[in-house]
Design an enzyme around this catalytic site. Structure first.
Site, PDB file in Angstrom:
ATOM      1  N   SER A   1      -9.983  -0.313   7.321  1.00 23.00           N
ATOM      2  CA  SER A   1      -9.362  -0.086   6.012  1.00 23.00           C
ATOM      3  C   SER A   1      -8.719  -1.304   5.360  1.00 23.00           C
ATOM      4  O   SER A   1      -8.327  -1.241   4.198  1.00 23.00           O
ATOM      5  CB  SER A   1      -8.315   1.024   6.113  1.00 23.00           C
ATOM      6  OG  SER A   1      -8.943   2.276   6.025  1.00 23.00           O
TER       7      SER A   1
ATOM      8  N   LYS B   1       0.863  -1.177   0.000  1.00 26.19           N
ATOM      9  CA  LYS B   1       0.000   0.000   0.000  1.00 26.19           C
ATOM     10  C   LYS B   1       0.904   1.232   0.000  1.00 26.19           C
ATOM     11  O   LYS B   1       1.950   1.238   0.680  1.00 26.19           O
ATOM     12  CB  LYS B   1      -0.871  -0.029   1.264  1.00 26.19           C
ATOM     13  CG  LYS B   1      -1.906   1.087   1.352  1.00 26.19           C
ATOM     14  CD  LYS B   1      -2.757   0.930   2.616  1.00 26.19           C
ATOM     15  CE  LYS B   1      -3.831   1.999   2.711  1.00 26.19           C
ATOM     16  NZ  LYS B   1      -4.647   1.851   3.941  1.00 26.19           N
TER      17      LYS B   1
ATOM     18  N   SER C   1      -9.624   2.106   3.155  1.00 26.79           N
ATOM     19  CA  SER C   1      -8.693   2.825   2.312  1.00 26.79           C
ATOM     20  C   SER C   1      -7.704   1.933   1.555  1.00 26.79           C
ATOM     21  O   SER C   1      -7.086   2.406   0.593  1.00 26.79           O
ATOM     22  CB  SER C   1      -7.905   3.808   3.173  1.00 26.79           C
ATOM     23  OG  SER C   1      -7.075   3.118   4.078  1.00 26.79           O
TER      24      SER C   1
END
Lengths: 95, 479, 492
Positions: free
Chosen positions: C179, C80, C155
Site C-alpha cells: 500500500s 494518510k 491504499s
C-alpha cells in the site's frame, strides 16, 4: 470451490454484517472467486512447518503494573452516538 | 436407577493488580461509570494492548502453588464474538497455549479422607464491561470500567462427584488465591466468579453424560444449590426418557432454579486465533525460581504445621486456615502468649468472635491487637487477672482504652494476692457479721460461702476466691 | 517567495527554512494554495487542516528564529487518514468513521509533530486500507496526476498523488501488502515500507496487525531517510515495535558507495509483467551494475502462493480488527433498529463498503470452525516457508530488486469487477510484508507517459542499506524529478 447463499448468510451473521438482497449475488460470486484463489494453498506440503503468526521472532515485552491513565470519559464520549448518565446506550441486552 | 454426578468448575479470579491487564487504567472497584475506561479499554481505532507484568507473575504463582506446569511459551488469542459489553468485538484470552497447565489440589472429604481435583489449565484474559438493565427508554446502558480487568480463569477436570465436592473445591481455590495475594476473592464485587459444568450418568458408566453450563454462581452456597437443582432436573429429564440439551443455563438464586439463557442459544463460533498485537510470552526458569521463593506458606502446609506444632484438632486447624487473617492472628497470639495454643484459640472463638460478630467486622479489622490478647492471656496465666477480670480487660481493649497492662494499671484490676491484705479484709467482714460467725462455730459450714462472697464483694472481685476461701476458714476457726 | 518551490525536496525545504530563504508560514500557505488549486482534480485530500497548519507554521517560525528547530521544523507534510490525529477527523476512508474525531495522536503523528513538521491535511485512501487502487474510499477515488482517468494505486493513493502533484512535499502512508510501494510506483514517487515493528503502529487504524507498517511517500530516498529517522523507534504503547536503536539514516545514505550483491528473482519477470515495465526495471539494474553492484539471479519458489497467503492472513486479522466498529462508542450507527442483532447488522452493513465487507466475510470464513486448519493455519505455515526462503536468499545477497507492479497504473473502474485480478496485481509487493522485510519503490521510468517503479527489498532492519542504494540510484537518474504535466508551477 464455490460458496452457497446459505454459507454467505451464515458468515454475515457471524460477522454481524447485513448484505441486502441486491448485494447478495455479487457478494456470492466474488467471495467464491476469492475462496477459489486462497484454495491454492491446499496443495502445498507443509508437514512439520511451524505456523508463523508474527513476521519477527520476538517475545512479548511487559508493562509494569502502574496506573498511567486518567479519567477522560467526557472527551471520549464526544464520539459516542448515544450516551446517557455517562453510559453508552444500546438496544436492550437480553440475558 | 442410581446416578453419578459429574462436575467440573471454571473459576474466574480477578487478579489484584493496580492497573488493567492491557492498559494503565485503574481497576478500583465502584468508580463512576466509564471513568476508568481509557482508549485501550474502549477499543478505540488504532490502540494496542500492552501486557501487565504483574498479572503474568500472579498467574505463575498460582501455577506453582498447584504443582502445575508453567508454559515456557504461552500465547494470547482472540475470542471473537459480538456483545455490547465487549468493546473490541473480541476478548483477549488464551486458547491453545495457556500460561498454566496440568496441576491439582486436594480437597478433604467428610469421611476424613482426601480427594485430588485436577486442574486442566489456568489462563489469563481480560474481563468484559457491564450491561445495566435499568430502563433507558427501552435501551441498555454500558459501563466499561470493568473491561480489561485481569482475570485468571482456572479450569478443573470433571473430577467432582457432588455439589458438596464442588463447594469444597471452590472454597479451597478461594483460600489459595487469597493466601497467594493474587486476588481479594471478594464475591460481592465479582472478584471471584464461578461457572459449573454439570452432568449425570448411570453409576458405573464410563461415558460422560451431556452437560449443561451453569452461570452466575456467585457464592459457595449458590454453586452447591445450583448443582443440586440441575442434577435433580437432569435426572428427572433422563428418567422420563428425555435428553439433556447441551446449553448454558442461568442460576436464579431467588427462585432457586436454573433456566436456559436467552440470547446465547445461537451456536457460537469464536474463531480463536493468535492475537497479532501480542507476541508470545516467554517465561524463563529464573523468573519461576524467583517467584517460587516469594510464595507464602500455603494453606495445606500451614494446616499440617498447626496440627503438629499447636496440637490443634484437624477441624480446628481447618477453620483457622480457611481464613489467612485468622490463621495469622492465631499464630501471633499463640507465639506471644505463655498459655497453650488451645487457650489462644478459645479466646478467638469466644470473646473475639463474639465482638467481631457484634460489630460485623472481619478479623483484619479487629479492635484488639493480637499482641494485647497474648498479654491478656499471660496476665491470666500468671495470676494477675482472674478469668472474670480478664473478660473485663478484653472489653476494655475492644473499646480502645489502651494496652492490656495500661488497662490493668489504670483500672487497678490486678488480682490481690497479698495474704495480709486479704486477712485484713476477712477480719473486717467477720467483725461486721458476728451472728454468722457464731453459726459457723456451731457447725454450720454453709455460711463459709457467705463470708467468701462478702470478701469478694469488698475487694471488687480482685482476690483469688480459692485463696479467700482458705483464709476465711482458718480465721473463723481461729476465733 | 522564490519560484519553483514545488520542485524542492523535503530536505531542501527544511534546509531553506533553517537558512531563512522563506518562512514556514509562507511555505505552508504556498502548499495550501496548491491544494486549493489542484485537489479538486485528484481528490487526494479528505481533510485540509488549514487553520491548524498556519498556527503551527507561525510557531515553527518562532522556533526557527530562536534557533530551536528540529530536523523537520516548519516543513509541511500530510498524513494518510489512517493515522489518528487529535481533534481532527480521522476517517480511514470509511463512512463508518465519517464523523470520528480522534481524541489522540498516533505515535507517528506525535513524533513528526515533535520533529517540527506541519500537518496540512489528511490524505484519501482505500477504505480501511483495503484496496490497491484507491477506488474503495467512501470519499471517492483519487485520480492519478499523470492521467486523471487512471488510479494512483492504493491504499496510500491520496498520499502518493499529493506528493506526485506537489500538493505537499512528503506524506506518511501505511503498507500491508504493498500500500505504499504500489501507489509510489503508479504515481512516480519514492515509497518506503520499513521493517515490521520499526515504526510504531499505535494510533494507526489496524487493517492486518501482523503486516501493517507505517512508512513514507516522498520525492527522494534522501527525504525518506530524513522523515523515517523521526518516525522510527520503540514505542511502549506498541509491544510489537522493535526495541532497537534507530540509525542516523540521513547520514548513512551519504556514506561512500560500497559494493553490493543484488539478487533479482527471475520469476518476477514472468509473463505477467508488462514488457516495457520490465525493460525499465532492467535498465535500472544496469545503473546499479554501473555503480559496481553484482547482479545475481535468484528464484522465489513460493512467489505464486504469496497472494493466496496474504488474502487469508490479512482478511482474517481484518475481520477481527474491524469488529470494534459497532456504533456503540464511536462511528456510524444505524437508526430505527428493532433489536440488538439488527443494530449490529445494519450499523456494520451501512458503515462498510463492498470491498471491506468482502474482506470481513473472507476473514470470517477462513477462521471459522471447520476451515481454520485448511486456510488460516495452512496460510501461516506457507507464510513461514516464504519467510524462510527470503532468509535463505538474504544470506547470499544484500538486496533484492525487481518491478514494483506488473504494469503501470490501470484505468479507474478497470478492475473493480474482478477482485481476484486486482489481488493478483499485488504479487511483487506482498512478499516483503509477509516476511516483515523493509522494501521501497523508486521511479525508474515512464511507460507510455506513466511512471513505473523499481522495487528494492532488504533484510530485517537494513533500511540504511536500502535507502542508500535508492539514493545512489537517484543520483544517477532523474525519474524522481519528473512532475506530472499540468502540475508545474508555471501553469498556476
Amino acid at each position: 470451490m464455490s460458496l452457497t447463499r446459505e454459507d454467505v448468510q451464515k458468515l454475515c451473521v457471524l460477522a454481524r454484517l447485513e448484505i441486502t438482497p441486491d448485494e447478495m449475488a455479487d457478494v456470492l460470486a466474488k467471495l467464491s472467486d476469492i475462496v477459489g484463489l486462497v484454495s491454492q494453498l491446499e496443495a502445498e506440503d507443509t508437514t512439520d512447518v511451524v505456523p508463523m503468526a508474527h513476521p519477527l521472532d520476538q517475545t512479548q515485552k511487559l508493562r509494569s503494573d502502574q496506573i498511567t491513565e486518567t479519567d477522560e470519559h467526557q472527551l471520549y464520549q464526544k464520539n459516542a452516538p448515544l450516551v446517557e448518565k455517562d453510559l453508552y446506550l444500546v438496544p436492550k441486552v437480553i440475558e | 436407577m442410581e446416578w453419578e454426578v459429574v462436575v467440573g468448575l471454571e473459576i474466574h479470579v480477578q487478579l489484584s493488580t493496580e492497573s488493567k491487564i492491557f492498559s494503565g487504567s485503574s481497576v478500583r472497584y465502584g468508580a463512576p461509570a466509564n471513568t476508568q475506561a481509557n482508549l485501550v479499554d474502549l477499543g478505540y481505532p488504532g490502540v494496542l494492548p500492552v501486557l501487565n507484568q504483574q498479572a503474568v507473575h500472579m498467574a505463575i504463582k498460582f501455577g506453582l502453588a498447584t504443582q502445575s506446569e508453567i508454559s515456557a511459551r504461552s500465547v494470547f488469542a482472540r475470542k471473537n464474538y459480538f456483545y455490547p459489553d465487549l468493546p473490541k468485538g473480541y476478548q483477549i484470552s488464551q486458547y491453545e497455549l495457556p500460561i498454566v497447565r496440568g496441576g491439582h489440589i486436594n480437597i478433604s472429604l467428610d469421611d476424613g479422607g482426601n480427594k485430588t481435583i485436577r486442574i486442566t489449565r489456568a489462563h489469563l484474559e481480560e474481563d468484559a464491561g457491564k450491561s445495566l438493565h435499568d430502563d433507558f427508554h427501552g435501551l441498555s446502558g454500558i459501563d466499561l470500567n470493568r473491561a480489561g480487568i485481569p482475570l485468571l480463569e482456572i479450569v478443573s477436570e470433571p473430577d467432582m462427584r457432588s455439589a458438596l465436592e464442588a463447594g469444597r473445591y471452590m472454597r479451597k481455590i478461594h483460600t489459595l488465591v487469597r493466601y497467594l495475594g493474587i486476588s481479594d476473592g471478594n464475591m460481592q464485587e465479582g472478584s471471584f466468579r464461578c461457572d459449573a459444568n454439570a452432568s449425570v450418568r448411570p453409576k458405573n458408566e464410563d461415558k460422560l453424560g451431556v452437560r449443561t453450563e451453569l452461570k452466575n454462581l456467585n457464592s459457595f452456597r449458590f454453586v452447591e444449590k445450583a448443582i443440586d437443582f440441575e442434577v435433580e432436573r437432569q435426572i428427572s429429564v433422563l428418567e422420563d426418557n428425555g435428553q439433556v440439551v447441551q446449553e448454558t443455563r442461568l442460576y436464579d438464586s431467588e427462585k432457586n432454579e436454573t433456566r436456559p439463557m436467552r440470547g446465547k442459544e445461537e451456536a457460537n463460533d469464536y474463531r480463536y486465533f493468535p492475537d497479532p498485537d501480542l507476541l508470545p510470552v516467554v517465561i524463563d526458569k529464573n523468573l519461576i525460581d524467583q517467584l517460587r521463593r516469594e510464595l507464602p506458606e500455603l494453606p495445606d502446609d500451614k494446616w499440617e504445621r498447626f496440627v503438629a506444632e499447636y496440637k490443634l484438632s484437624p477441624s480446628e486447624a481447618s477453620v483457622l486456615i480457611s481464613n489467612q487473617a485468622s490463621a495469622d492472628y492465631f499464630e501471633v497470639v499463640a507465639e506471644a502468649s505463655s498459655g497453650s495454643a488451645k487457650t489462644a484459640l478459645n479466646w478467638m472463638t469466644g470473646s473475639l468472635a463474639a465482638a467481631l460478630n457484634r460489630e460485623d467486622l472481619a478479623i483484619e479489622k479487629s479492635k484488639v491487637d493480637p499482641i494485647d490478647l497474648a498479654t491478656l492471656i499471660n496476665r491470666a496465666e500468671d495470676g494477675t487477672l482472674s478469668s472474670k477480670l480478664a473478660k473485663t480487660v478484653f472489653e476494655a481493649l475492644w473499646e480502645g482504652e489502651g494496652t492490656t497492662d495500661e488497662i490493668i494499671q489504670t483500672r487497678q484490676l490486678q488480682q490481690i494476692t497479698d495474704s495480709n491484705a486479704i486477712e485484713n479484709l476477712v477480719e473486717k467482714v467477720i467483725g461486721a457479721h458476728p451472728e454468722q460467725a457464731e453459726q459457723f462455730r456451731s457447725g454450720k459450714n454453709k455460711v463459709l460461702g457467705f463470708f467468701v462472697g462478702q470478701v469478694m464483694k469488698a475487694c471488687e472481685g480482685k482476690a483469688n476466691p480459692e485463696q479467700v476461701n482458705s483464709i476465711v476458714r482458718s480465721m473463723l476457726k481461729a476465733q | 517567495m522564490e519560484k519553483e518551490i514545488n520542485k524542492k525536496t523535503l530536505t531542501q525545504l527544511a534546509e531553506g527554512l533553517r537558512q531563512g530563504q522563506f518562512s514556514s508560514e509562507e511555505l505552508t500557505q504556498y502548499y495550501l494554495e496548491r491544494i486549493d488549486l489542484f485537489n479538486g482534480k485528484i481528490n487526494a485530500f479528505i481533510t485540509v487542516t488549514r487553520e491548524e497548519a498556519i498556527q503551527q507554521a507561525r510557531a515553527a517560525d518562532k522556533a526557527l528564529a530562536a534557533g530551536k528547530s528540529g530536523p523537520l521544523t516548519g516543513v509541511p507534510i500530510a498524513h494518510k487518514d489512517i493515522f489518528c490525529t487529535r481533534g481532527i477527523k480521522t476517517s480511514c476512508g470509511s463512512k463508518m468513521l465519517d464523523n470520528f474525531i480522534s481524541p489522540y495522536d498516533a505515535t507517528v503523528v506525535k513524533r513528526l509533530k515533535d520533529a517540527g513538521a506541519i500537518m496540512v491535511g489528511k490524505t484519501n485512501m482505500d477504505e480501511f486500507a483495503m484496496g490497491s487502487s484507491n477506488e474503495t474510499s467512501f470519499y471517492g477515488p483519487v485520480h492519478n496526476p499523470w492521467d486523471h482517468d487512471r488510479v494512483p494505486g492504493g491504499s496510500s493513493g491520496g498520499s502518493a498523488a499529493a506528493v506526485a502533484s506537489k500538493l505537499v512535499s512528503a506524506a506518511t502512508g501505511t503498507d500491508t501488502g504493498g500500500s505504499i510501494r504500489q501507489p509510489a510506483a503508479f504515481s512516480g514517487v519514492t515509497g518506503v515500507k520499513p521493517t515490521y515493528g520499526r515504526v510504531s503502529r499505535y494510533g494507526m487504524v489496524a487493517f492486518a496487525s501482523s503486516l501493517d507498517q507505517a512508512g513514507t511517500l516522498t520525492q527522494t530516498a534522501e527525504d525518506a531517510a530524513l522523515l523515517l529517522e523521526s518516525m522510527a523507534g520503540f514505542d511502549r504503547r506498541d509491544s510489537t515495535s522493535l526495541n532497537e536503536p534507530v540509525p542516523a539514516y540521513y547520514d548513512a545514505i551519504h556514506e561512500p558507495w560500497q559494493n553490493l550483491t543484488i539478487g533479482v528473482p527471475d520469476n518476477f519477470f514472468d509473463e505477467g509483467l508488462d514488457p516495457d515495465n520490465a525493460q525499465a526495471v532492467k535498465d535500472a539494474l544496469k545503473i546499479f551494475e554501473k555503480l559496481g553492484a553484482k547482479i545475481k539471479d535468484v528464484h522465489l519458489d513460493h512467489l505464486d502462493l504469496s497472494v493466496p497467503v496474504y488474502y487469508v492472513v490479512a482478511p482474517a486479522e481484518a475481520s477481527s480488527n474491524l469488529s470494534r466498529f459497532d456504533g456503540v462508542r464511536f462511528g456510524h450507527r444505524s437508526k430505527n433498529v428493532k433489536n440488538l442483532n439488527e443494530f449490529y447488522m445494519q450499523t456494520r452493513g451501512e458503515g462498510f463498503g463492498a470491498e471491506v465487507k468482502r474482506r470481513i466475510l473472507t476473514g470470517t470464513y477462513v477462521l471459522s470452525a471447520g476451515y481454520y486448519d485448511a486456510y488460516y493455519l495452512q496460510a501461516q505455515k506457507v507464510r513461514k516457508l516464504i519467510s524462510n526462503e527470503f532468509m535463505r536468499i538474504f544470506s547470499e545477497v544484500d538486496l533484492l530488486a525487481g518491478p514494483t507492479t506488473p504494469t503501470p497504473a490501470f484505468k479507474i473502474g478497470q478492475k473493480t469487477d474482478n477482485p481476484v485480478e486486482m489481488y493478483l496485481n499485488d504479487i511483487y509487493t506482498i512478499g516483503a510484508p509477509l516476511a516483515g522485510l523493509p522494501a521501497l519503490s523508486v521511479p525508474c521510468g515512464l511507460v507510455q507517459g506513466l511512471p513505473v517503479g523499481l522495487q528494492l527489498i532488504a533484510t530485517h532492519l537494513d533500511e540504511a542499506r536500502l535507502l542508500k542504494a535508492a539514493h545512489y540510484f537517484q543520483k544517477e537518474t532523474d525519474w524522481h524529478l519528473h512532475i506530472p504535466p499540468g502540475y508545474d508551477e508555471r501553469e498556476r
